[in-house]
Design a protein around this motif. Structure first.
Motif, PDB file in Angstrom:
ATOM      1  N   PHE A 212     -15.499   4.565  48.798  1.00  0.00           N
ATOM      2  CA  PHE A 212     -16.724   3.754  48.972  1.00  0.00           C
ATOM      3  C   PHE A 212     -17.869   4.475  49.835  1.00  0.00           C
ATOM      4  N   ARG A 213     -17.429   5.032  51.054  1.00  0.00           N
ATOM      5  CA  ARG A 213     -18.025   5.977  51.766  1.00  0.00           C
ATOM      6  C   ARG A 213     -18.525   7.296  51.026  1.00  0.00           C
ATOM      7  N   PHE A 214     -17.617   7.848  50.441  1.00  0.00           N
ATOM      8  CA  PHE A 214     -17.994   9.046  49.844  1.00  0.00           C
ATOM      9  C   PHE A 214     -19.121   8.879  48.726  1.00  0.00           C
ATOM     10  N   SER A 215     -19.227   7.649  47.972  1.00  0.00           N
ATOM     11  CA  SER A 215     -20.122   7.366  47.037  1.00  0.00           C
ATOM     12  C   SER A 215     -21.340   7.152  47.525  1.00  0.00           C
ATOM     13  N   VAL A 216     -21.569   6.193  48.770  1.00  0.00           N
ATOM     14  CA  VAL A 216     -22.689   5.941  49.363  1.00  0.00           C
ATOM     15  C   VAL A 216     -23.230   7.039  49.966  1.00  0.00           C
ATOM     16  N   GLU A 217     -22.523   8.100  50.260  1.00  0.00           N
ATOM     17  CA  GLU A 217     -23.180   9.409  50.905  1.00  0.00           C
ATOM     18  C   GLU A 217     -24.188  10.062  49.898  1.00  0.00           C
ATOM     19  N   PHE A 218     -24.091   9.827  48.493  1.00  0.00           N
ATOM     20  CA  PHE A 218     -24.925  10.403  47.903  1.00  0.00           C
ATOM     21  C   PHE A 218     -26.510   9.741  47.921  1.00  0.00           C
ATOM     22  N   VAL A 219     -26.649   8.769  48.316  1.00  0.00           N
ATOM     23  CA  VAL A 219     -27.940   8.114  48.777  1.00  0.00           C
ATOM     24  C   VAL A 219     -28.283   7.801  50.059  1.00  0.00           C
ATOM     25  N   ARG A 220     -27.443   8.363  51.079  1.00  0.00           N
ATOM     26  CA  ARG A 220     -27.651   8.284  52.394  1.00  0.00           C
ATOM     27  C   ARG A 220     -28.032   9.729  53.064  1.00  0.00           C
ATOM     28  N   GLU A 221     -28.992   9.781  53.913  1.00  0.00           N
ATOM     29  CA  GLU A 221     -29.725  10.861  54.343  1.00  0.00           C
ATOM     30  C   GLU A 221     -28.724  11.631  55.226  1.00  0.00           C
ATOM     31  N   PRO A 222     -28.348  13.007  55.090  1.00  0.00           N
ATOM     32  CA  PRO A 222     -27.538  13.873  55.933  1.00  0.00           C
ATOM     33  C   PRO A 222     -28.215  13.915  57.372  1.00  0.00           C
ATOM     34  N   ASP A 223     -27.340  14.037  58.175  1.00  0.00           N
ATOM     35  CA  ASP A 223     -28.074  14.571  59.694  1.00  0.00           C
ATOM     36  C   ASP A 223     -28.789  15.860  59.430  1.00  0.00           C
ATOM     37  N   ASN A 224     -29.999  15.405  60.217  1.00  0.00           N
ATOM     38  CA  ASN A 224     -30.965  16.810  59.973  1.00  0.00           C
ATOM     39  C   ASN A 224     -30.266  17.964  60.495  1.00  0.00           C
ATOM     40  N   HIS A 225     -29.632  18.067  61.695  1.00  0.00           N
ATOM     41  CA  HIS A 225     -29.139  19.174  62.028  1.00  0.00           C
ATOM     42  C   HIS A 225     -27.998  19.670  61.634  1.00  0.00           C
ATOM     43  N   ILE A 226     -27.202  19.062  60.679  1.00  0.00           N
ATOM     44  CA  ILE A 226     -26.201  19.595  59.686  1.00  0.00           C
ATOM     45  C   ILE A 226     -26.409  19.770  58.231  1.00  0.00           C
ATOM     46  N   GLY A 227     -27.356  19.052  57.591  1.00  0.00           N
ATOM     47  CA  GLY A 227     -27.734  18.934  56.313  1.00  0.00           C
ATOM     48  C   GLY A 227     -26.550  18.936  55.342  1.00  0.00           C
ATOM     49  N   PHE A 228     -26.473  19.670  54.471  1.00  0.00           N
ATOM     50  CA  PHE A 228     -25.085  19.978  53.585  1.00  0.00           C
ATOM     51  C   PHE A 228     -24.195  20.694  53.801  1.00  0.00           C
ATOM     52  N   ASP A 229     -23.083  20.343  53.359  1.00  0.00           N
ATOM     53  CA  ASP A 229     -21.714  21.323  53.805  1.00  0.00           C
ATOM     54  C   ASP A 229     -21.251  21.817  52.433  1.00  0.00           C
ATOM     55  N   LEU A 230     -20.301  21.644  52.078  1.00  0.00           N
ATOM     56  CA  LEU A 230     -19.578  22.289  51.028  1.00  0.00           C
ATOM     57  C   LEU A 230     -20.423  22.364  49.706  1.00  0.00           C
ATOM     58  N   LEU A 231     -20.443  23.449  48.907  1.00  0.00           N
ATOM     59  CA  LEU A 231     -21.051  23.638  47.726  1.00  0.00           C
ATOM     60  C   LEU A 231     -22.592  23.293  47.776  1.00  0.00           C
ATOM     61  N   GLY A 232     -22.981  23.130  49.031  1.00  0.00           N
ATOM     62  CA  GLY A 232     -24.575  22.717  48.943  1.00  0.00           C
ATOM     63  C   GLY A 232     -25.040  21.265  48.534  1.00  0.00           C
ATOM     64  N   TRP A 233     -23.891  20.354  48.208  1.00  0.00           N
ATOM     65  CA  TRP A 233     -24.349  19.076  48.028  1.00  0.00           C
ATOM     66  C   TRP A 233     -23.723  18.068  48.875  1.00  0.00           C
ATOM     67  N   MET A 234     -22.347  18.552  49.430  1.00  0.00           N
ATOM     68  CA  MET A 234     -21.383  17.535  50.001  1.00  0.00           C
ATOM     69  C   MET A 234     -21.739  17.129  51.235  1.00  0.00           C
ATOM     70  N   THR A 235     -21.870  16.232  51.826  1.00  0.00           N
ATOM     71  CA  THR A 235     -22.298  15.857  53.329  1.00  0.00           C
ATOM     72  C   THR A 235     -20.949  15.903  54.090  1.00  0.00           C
ATOM     73  N   ARG A 236     -21.240  15.994  55.546  1.00  0.00           N
ATOM     74  CA  ARG A 236     -20.081  15.993  56.430  1.00  0.00           C
ATOM     75  C   ARG A 236     -19.390  14.698  56.158  1.00  0.00           C
ATOM     76  N   GLY A 237     -20.150  13.587  56.100  1.00  0.00           N
ATOM     77  CA  GLY A 237     -19.249  12.585  55.868  1.00  0.00           C
ATOM     78  C   GLY A 237     -18.349  12.436  54.522  1.00  0.00           C
TER      79      GLY A 237
END
Length: 268
Positions: A212-237
């Protein structure tokens, strides 16, 4: 577009003391979890009593607060900690991590088990169905506080959050409250009403929350100081949810496998 309800994040002010809705939502969540756990503890042969439930809630609360803060610092803002180690204790500035809180609770469960002579997974299987209640109330607290909003969107229910800029955004806090809170609670509560193999309920929680958390992260704003992690689309969450899902699936498998092996030995 819906209008974001302007709710003062401070629920009660007494002189210099301010009590925020976010803190009250945590209190509500722990209180509801306590009541439901006492209800299950009162069932025949539960192996639990009211006093043990109260102690488990206390241990868990300490784990959530301490682990949540340490986790936020470690997972989301470690460079700031290196620059200013005392910032770790600046809890008035906000900053809590679910994954850190989960690790804190696991440590608390270990300590609780040693004190009351209970096995680790017997505790987590008993308590796991109640965790989504705290997630539900906590995400509502996030929504009231106007924090952890979603990404910019043109859906009809998008909202302009006071701290999120002039563009409408997904109310992702409410998505998480619904999925990680209400839906996950119903799944775990119904699943755990019947005896299940040891580790199965705990594993289902990890898989359910992670998905559920992985799914919602697609529409949740990532942290400004982190942005996206792996592959340029995966968030830290999302990155932190992957091991949760894999480990949860593994212990479900092991739980049912061990249960089948024991049944086979008894039948031999």
């Amino acid at each position: 577009m819906l209008t974001y309800p302007q709710i003062d994040p401070v629920a009660i002010s007494i002189g210099p003391l301010s009590i925020h809705w976010y803190g009250l939502m945590y209190l509500v969540g722990f209180s509801l979890a306590y009541l439901l756990m006492v209800r299950r503890a009162n069932l025949p042969n539960s192996g639990w009593n009211k006093d043990q439930v109260g102690d488990l809630i206390f241990y868990s609360a300490m784990g959530v607060v301490l682990g949540g803060r340490f986790g936020y610092v470690l997972f989301y803002n470690f460079p700031k900690f290196l620059d200013d180690p005392l910032w770790l204790f600046a809890i008035w500035e906000g900053g809590m991590s679910f994954h850190g809180g989960l690790l804190g609770v696991l440590v608390a469960v270990f300590l609780f088990g040693r004190r009351f002579n209970k096995t680790f997974y017997s505790i987590t299987d008993f308590g796991a169905p109640m965790v989504p209640i705290g997630l539900l109330t906590g995400r509502i607290g996030n929504f009231i506080g106007g924090e952890l909003w979603g990404r910019v969107s043109d859906v009809q229910w998008a909202m302009v959050f006071p701290k999120g800029g002039p563009l409408p955004r997904h109310p992702s806090q409410l998505y998480e409250a619904f999925l990680e809170g209400l839906v996950l609670f119903l799944i775990l509560w119904l699943y755990s009403r019947k005896p299940r193999p040891t580790m199965a309920v705990s594993g289902l929680f990890l898989v359910g929350y992670g998905v559920f958390r992985f799914s919602v992260e697609f529409v949740r704003e990532p942290d400004n100081h982190i942005g996206f992690d792996l592959l340029g689309w995966m968030t830290r969450g999302q990155l932190l949810c992957v091991p949760m899902i894999l480990f949860g699936a593994a212990i479900i498998y092991l739980g049912y496998k061990n249960h089948a092996n024991l049944a086979q030995k008894k039948g031999a």
